[in-house]
Scaffold this motif. Sequence first.
Motif, short mmCIF file in Angstrom:
data_model
loop_
_atom_site.label_atom_id
_atom_site.label_comp_id
_atom_site.label_asym_id
_atom_site.label_seq_id
_atom_site.Cartn_x
_atom_site.Cartn_y
_atom_site.Cartn_z
N GLU A 1 0.12 -1.05 0.28
CA GLU A 1 -0.61 -0.20 -0.10
C GLU A 1 0.62 1.45 -0.10
OE1 GLU A 1 -3.21 2.25 0.16
OE2 GLU A 1 -3.14 0.15 -0.29
N ARG A 2 1.95 1.23 0.44
CA ARG A 2 3.21 2.52 0.98
C ARG A 2 3.41 3.03 -0.65
NH1 ARG A 2 4.29 4.47 5.84
NH2 ARG A 2 3.75 2.87 7.80
N VAL A 3 3.89 2.14 -1.78
CA VAL A 3 4.14 1.58 -2.71
C VAL A 3 2.82 3.03 -3.39
CG1 VAL A 3 4.58 0.82 -5.00
CG2 VAL A 3 6.14 -0.27 -3.08
N PHE A 4 1.80 1.76 -3.76
CA PHE A 4 0.98 2.31 -3.76
C PHE A 4 0.45 3.82 -3.86
CE2 PHE A 4 -4.12 3.48 -4.49
CZ PHE A 4 -4.02 3.39 -5.51
N GLN A 5 0.72 4.09 -2.48
CA GLN A 5 0.57 5.78 -2.21
C GLN A 5 1.18 6.65 -2.86
OE1 GLN A 5 -2.07 7.20 -0.13
NE2 GLN A 5 -3.39 5.27 -1.03
N GLN B 1 4.05 5.29 -5.36
CA GLN B 1 4.34 5.69 -6.77
C GLN B 1 3.24 5.78 -7.77
OE1 GLN B 1 7.90 3.49 -7.48
NE2 GLN B 1 8.06 3.64 -5.06
N GLY B 2 1.77 5.25 -7.15
CA GLY B 2 0.74 5.03 -8.37
C GLY B 2 0.05 3.81 -8.16
N LEU B 3 -0.50 3.82 -9.16
CA LEU B 3 -1.18 1.71 -9.91
C LEU B 3 -0.47 1.32 -10.40
CD1 LEU B 3 -3.36 -0.17 -9.57
CD2 LEU B 3 -4.14 0.86 -11.30
N ASP B 4 0.19 1.97 -10.83
CA ASP B 4 1.16 0.49 -12.42
C ASP B 4 2.68 0.58 -11.50
OD1 ASP B 4 -0.34 1.32 -13.91
OD2 ASP B 4 0.45 2.89 -15.62
N ALA B 5 2.93 1.37 -10.51
CA ALA B 5 4.25 0.96 -9.38
C ALA B 5 3.42 -0.37 -8.70
CB ALA B 5 4.82 1.91 -8.92
N PHE B 6 2.68 0.01 -7.83
CA PHE B 6 1.77 -1.39 -7.31
C PHE B 6 2.35 -2.57 -7.95
CE2 PHE B 6 -1.54 -2.93 -5.90
CZ PHE B 6 -1.47 -3.88 -4.93
N PRO C 1 -22.40 -6.06 8.34
CA PRO C 1 -21.55 -5.76 10.06
C PRO C 1 -20.38 -5.48 9.52
CG PRO C 1 -23.20 -7.48 10.36
CD PRO C 1 -23.05 -7.81 9.17
N ALA C 2 -19.73 -4.26 10.05
CA ALA C 2 -18.08 -3.39 9.51
C ALA C 2 -17.25 -3.60 10.20
CB ALA C 2 -18.83 -2.89 8.25
N GLY C 3 -15.91 -3.25 10.20
CA GLY C 3 -15.21 -2.93 11.65
C GLY C 3 -14.09 -2.23 10.94
N HIS C 4 -13.55 -1.00 11.42
CA HIS C 4 -12.73 -0.72 10.89
C HIS C 4 -11.23 -0.94 11.44
CE1 HIS C 4 -10.09 3.71 10.56
NE2 HIS C 4 -9.80 2.67 9.73
N VAL C 5 -10.46 -1.48 10.45
CA VAL C 5 -9.05 -1.37 11.15
C VAL C 5 -7.86 -0.19 11.24
CG1 VAL C 5 -7.08 -3.03 10.90
CG2 VAL C 5 -9.03 -3.84 10.48
N ALA C 6 -8.03 0.09 12.12
CA ALA C 6 -7.43 1.98 12.23
C ALA C 6 -5.81 1.50 12.16
CB ALA C 6 -7.38 2.77 12.77
N SER C 7 -4.78 0.67 10.91
CA SER C 7 -3.74 0.59 11.24
C SER C 7 -2.56 0.79 9.63
CB SER C 7 -3.49 -1.43 11.28
OG SER C 7 -4.06 -1.83 10.18
N GLY C 8 -1.45 1.20 9.71
CA GLY C 8 -1.46 1.47 7.78
C GLY C 8 -1.06 2.74 7.29
N VAL C 9 -0.39 2.15 6.80
CA VAL C 9 -0.24 4.35 5.95
C VAL C 9 -1.44 4.93 5.91
CG1 VAL C 9 -0.49 3.46 3.88
CG2 VAL C 9 0.55 5.43 4.95
N ARG C 10 -2.44 4.21 4.74
CA ARG C 10 -3.42 5.31 5.35
C ARG C 10 -4.44 6.03 6.44
NH1 ARG C 10 -6.86 5.78 0.02
NH2 ARG C 10 -5.68 3.81 -1.06
#
Length: 302
Positions: free
Chosen positions: A173-177, A179-184, A287-296
Amino acid sequence: MGVSLDGKLVVAISSRALFDFEEENQVFEQGDDRAYMNLQLGRLETPAKPGVAFSLVQKLLAFNTSEAQRVEVVILSRNDPVSGMRVFRSAQHYGLPIQRGSFTRGQSPWRYLRPLNANLFLSTHLSDVRSALDAGVPAAQVYPHSAHASEANPHEVRIAFDGDAVLFSDEAERVFQAQGLDAFQQHEQTNAAHPLPAGPFKPLLAALQVLQQAGTPHMRIRTALVTARSAPAHERAIRTLMNWNIEVDEAMFLGGLEKGEFLREFEPDFFFDDQTGHIESAARHVPAGHVASGVRNSNTEV
């Protein structure tokens, strides 16, 4: 020898995640905890309605038999002890064998996850969830207004997971954030044979697999990976699970499509994702829950 929870799947859950206390919570949020306590005490004989995570808890507890107690559910709540009486009364009303709980009257209860050695923590408080994740406990912020689980699969616990920053680390996800989709896509294709590092929910998925293998005739677990990845980035996700020797029953590689309607068809008892947009989409259906982790979530306000 003292009582031990070793070897059990331990789920710690807040009272608002298990039961629908939204009306009562409005009083609590006004800052008058005495009025809140009196309201809960006045409703002591009135069972609270099931909350968002009720179906998940009810089905997991069904893995317990007279021969083996494999699942333990513990209430960790910011409620006061008086209000805690209604929580236990409500659990008893629905036949939920919940015996343990900590009620902290407005203070964060997450620190009690350590002695419980919890496999999962569900709470409506984002700050508690963040603290739990920082301590290495799989945790998610429950959205109280999520749709409730379908009743179509009474003998199956269905749980759906996002991939990056949930089951897997946020490395890709850090690569995507940055450098974008192609790089990801190129990064993941190049590294397809290299397993991704574990994310915060890998231990829960592993524990669920152990529970499934222990088995019970009247209940099973069905898991799904629901990810925005698409080919060719799918291969690294699958190979990572293979490397972990962990299986999922379904995998959806949606390439950026909204997850909500796919989850509606899968009918999970709970869905975990690190992106609030995906949770909001999902919560309309399941039912849904937010995992508040990662670069996002690195800059998300608590």
